[in-house]
Write an enzyme that holds these catalytic residues in place. Structure first.
Site, mmCIF file in Angstrom:
data_model
loop_
_atom_site.group_PDB
_atom_site.id
_atom_site.type_symbol
_atom_site.label_atom_id
_atom_site.label_comp_id
_atom_site.label_asym_id
_atom_site.label_seq_id
_atom_site.Cartn_x
_atom_site.Cartn_y
_atom_site.Cartn_z
ATOM 1 N N TYR A 186 0.833 -1.217 0.000
ATOM 2 C CA TYR A 186 0.000 0.000 0.000
ATOM 3 C C TYR A 186 0.860 1.256 0.000
ATOM 4 O O TYR A 186 1.027 1.914 1.022
ATOM 5 C CB TYR A 186 -0.890 -0.050 1.251
ATOM 6 C CG TYR A 186 -1.981 1.012 1.358
ATOM 7 C CD1 TYR A 186 -2.902 1.202 0.336
ATOM 8 C CD2 TYR A 186 -2.109 1.792 2.503
ATOM 9 C CE1 TYR A 186 -3.903 2.145 0.449
ATOM 10 C CE2 TYR A 186 -3.116 2.744 2.634
ATOM 11 C CZ TYR A 186 -4.008 2.917 1.601
ATOM 12 O OH TYR A 186 -5.015 3.847 1.717
ATOM 13 N N ARG A 191 -1.535 8.002 -3.693
ATOM 14 C CA ARG A 191 -2.418 7.064 -3.009
ATOM 15 C C ARG A 191 -3.686 7.744 -2.506
ATOM 16 O O ARG A 191 -3.644 8.906 -2.102
ATOM 17 C CB ARG A 191 -1.661 6.425 -1.839
ATOM 18 C CG ARG A 191 -2.429 5.261 -1.218
ATOM 19 C CD ARG A 191 -1.620 4.599 -0.122
ATOM 20 N NE ARG A 191 -1.504 5.463 1.039
ATOM 21 C CZ ARG A 191 -0.574 5.329 1.978
ATOM 22 N NH1 ARG A 191 0.337 4.375 1.879
ATOM 23 N NH2 ARG A 191 -0.539 6.133 3.008
ATOM 24 N N ASP A 192 -4.784 6.990 -2.481
ATOM 25 C CA ASP A 192 -6.073 7.485 -1.976
ATOM 26 C C ASP A 192 -6.450 8.757 -2.744
ATOM 27 O O ASP A 192 -6.831 9.762 -2.157
ATOM 28 C CB ASP A 192 -5.958 7.756 -0.470
ATOM 29 C CG ASP A 192 -7.318 7.741 0.240
ATOM 30 O OD1 ASP A 192 -8.265 7.160 -0.309
ATOM 31 O OD2 ASP A 192 -7.425 8.314 1.335
ATOM 32 N N SER A 198 -5.977 9.229 3.702
ATOM 33 C CA SER A 198 -4.880 8.271 3.639
ATOM 34 C C SER A 198 -3.899 8.556 2.511
ATOM 35 O O SER A 198 -3.275 7.657 1.956
ATOM 36 C CB SER A 198 -5.435 6.849 3.518
ATOM 37 O OG SER A 198 -6.073 6.493 4.714
ATOM 38 N N ASP A 238 -8.148 0.286 -2.811
ATOM 39 C CA ASP A 238 -8.793 1.449 -3.448
ATOM 40 C C ASP A 238 -8.229 1.871 -4.800
ATOM 41 O O ASP A 238 -8.864 2.659 -5.500
ATOM 42 C CB ASP A 238 -8.747 2.705 -2.550
ATOM 43 C CG ASP A 238 -9.504 2.523 -1.254
ATOM 44 O OD1 ASP A 238 -10.252 1.533 -1.135
ATOM 45 O OD2 ASP A 238 -9.349 3.365 -0.354
ATOM 46 N N ASP A 417 -9.701 5.871 10.823
ATOM 47 C CA ASP A 417 -9.777 6.006 9.359
ATOM 48 C C ASP A 417 -9.358 7.392 8.891
ATOM 49 O O ASP A 417 -9.100 7.595 7.701
ATOM 50 C CB ASP A 417 -11.207 5.757 8.881
ATOM 51 C CG ASP A 417 -11.660 4.330 9.144
ATOM 52 O OD1 ASP A 417 -10.891 3.404 8.846
ATOM 53 O OD2 ASP A 417 -12.778 4.154 9.667
#
Ligand SMILES: *[C@@H]1O[C@H](CO)[C@@H](O)[C@H](O)[C@H]1NC(C)=O
Ligand SMILES: *[C@@H]1O[C@H](CO)[C@@H](O)[C@H](O)[C@H]1NC(C)=O
Length: 462
Positions: A186, A191-192, A198, A238, A417
């Protein structure tokens, strides 16, 4: 030709059971459903037997801009201003051959246990003193449950070596059942990309792909060193889901080619004998929508083919860090008109689309925070620290569905989260919604009140 797996799913060629395929482009099987079920169009190449429904289900174009929560990160990154306007298309890879051979060992979870990692256990140990007495034994029980280790920064990769060494020691000392390692890969650039909570340490603009390849290489070196230990790798939560629905977000559009190259590189480079990989398949309330499921299957198949059909690829992991139930007795309101309103519906709907393209369609499902159903989500896209959730079914291979290898705990329950601090750089509006527990700390850091909530509401009880 109907792939063998599909044939195996059809008990008799005469009538199709619930969620089975009953039509669609080039479908050569039966079109009649069991009594009480109707054959309903999910998309032009997939019709499914569902209860009650007469006629086609919604052909709505609702691409839900839904993101799941992803987890921790420590570094915020900034600049990503270059827009790539020409996207490569996620073309369907034509395959007529049978599904690529997967590792003979098959389902790595069968007869084995996932490592209960010392880091999560240490977070829980630190949480126990301030818990009410009634919850302390429940917390101790959670510390012994296997969860996945998130390699969410390059700096965390060496922990994998430590944990695998420990696993080998325990297995050599006769651990029974045998322990396997589980890690989440990850660290993609951007990312995200459709959310903020995140965001990661690498960006496309700052040559993130080169750095990402080095990150993957460092994981590969550790895997090689521990070749006798069975390792399950979950590939990039994701990421591909965002390419299916969120290309309207500039940061996702910019990431398109990099996500594909990065995931293909990971699949190729981590293709070892004692490794089993599952690509993140988002969840029912995201890619399960009729408008999304076909393009999603095409993208997964295309990336699999682009990576040279690695035999260590086992399938998809769904519901990572989310809250969906697996097999619900009734359809929750917040799932709106989505016919694939739980993970079982989603998996059974996407599996034939994958199998038809040669993709090995096996699944594992994160149920770590899915104990309470229906959830208290106001909308299914609400992913941040949702109020009222509880720890879910304990990890097991007893899934009641031949497509599903195991229920697992991917997200370490109790880690936030995302922050609810509106002034934080990674503040995402989802973490301020009415159904998000507040005040919440930064993604990935310990959230004591949330952990307590998960313990209290655990189902089955801890
Ligand atoms: C259906 O079959 C035809 C003829 O074999 C083929 O050309 C076409 O690509 C197939 N369509 C799909 C969606 O598989
Ligand atoms: C995979 O693990 C088994 C033991 O479980 C071992 O015999 C085999 O050599 C390993 N494969 C490789 C390539 O090291």
């Amino acid at each position: 030709m109907i792939p063998a797996l599909l044939l195996a799913l059809i008990p008799s060629a005469l009538a199709i059971s619930e969620w089975g395929q009953c039509g669609g482009t080039n479908w050569s099987g039966s079109g009649s459903c069991d009594a009480g079920l109707a054959c309903s169009s999910v998309n032009p190449y997939y019709f499914q037997c569902v209860s009650g429904a007469a006629g086609p289900t919604s052909t709505s174009t609702s691409t839900k801009p839904v993101t799941t929560s992803a987890r921790p990160t420590t570094t915020t990154s900034g600049a990503d201003t270059t827009l790539i306007t020409s996207r490569t298309s996620a073309a369907t890879s034509p395959t007529t051959s049978a599904a690529g051979a997967t590792n003979a060992a098959g389902n790595f979870f069968a007869g084995r246990q996932l490592y209960a990692n010392p880091f999560y256990a240490s977070e829980i140990a630190a949480a126990i003193p301030s818990l009410p007495a009634s919850l302390k034994p429940k917390a101790s029980a959670v510390a012994k449950i296997g969860t996945f280790v998130w390699l969410d920064t390059a700096a965390k990769v060496p922990t994998m070596d430590t944990y695998l060494t420990d696993i080998e020691k325990q297995n050599a000392a006769g651990a029974s059942p045998e322990i396997i390692g589980g890690f989440v890969v990850y660290d993609l650039p951007n990312r995200d990309c459709a959310a903020l909570a995140s965001n990661g340490e690498l960006t496309v603009a700052n040559d993130g792909l080169t750095k990402y390849k080095a990150y993957v290489d460092s994981i590969a070196a550790i895997v090689k060193k521990h070749s006798k230990t069975k390792i399950v790798l979950l590939i990039e939560p994701d990421s591909l889901g965002n390419l299916v629905t969120n290309l309207g977000v500039a940061k996702c559009q910019e990431a398109h080619d990099t996500y594909i190259s990065g995931v293909e590189y990971a699949l190729k480079t981590l293709n070892f004998d004692n490794v089993s990989m599952y690509i993140d398949g988002a969840h029912s309330g995201w890619l399960g929508w009729p408008a999304n499921i076909g393009p999603a299957a095409d993208l997964f198949a295309s990336v699999y083919a682009g990576a040279g059909k690695p035999k260590a690829l086992r399938g998809l992991v769904t519901d990572v860090s989310n809250y969906n139930g697996f097999d619900l007795a009734s359809k929750p309101v917040y799932t709106e008109s989505n016919p694939n309103y739980d993970e079982k519906h989603y998996i059974n709907a996407i599996a034939p689309l994958l199998t038809a393209q040669g993709f090995p369609a096996h699944f594992i499902v994160d149920q770590g925070r899915s104990g309470v159903q229906p959830t208290a989500q106001l909308q299914q896209g609400d992913w941040c620290n949702v109020i009222g959730t509880g720890f879910g079914v304990r990890p097991t291979t007893n899934t009641g569905d031949a497509l599903v290898d195991a229920f697992v705990w991917v997200k370490p329950g109790g880690e936030s989260d995302g922050t609810s601090d509106t002034s934080a750089a990674r503040y995402d509006a989802h973490c301020g919604y009415a159904d998000a527990l507040k005040p919440a700390p930064e993604a990935g850091t310990w959230f004591q009140a949330y952990f307590e909530q998960l313990l209290r509401n655990a189902n089955p009880a801890l």
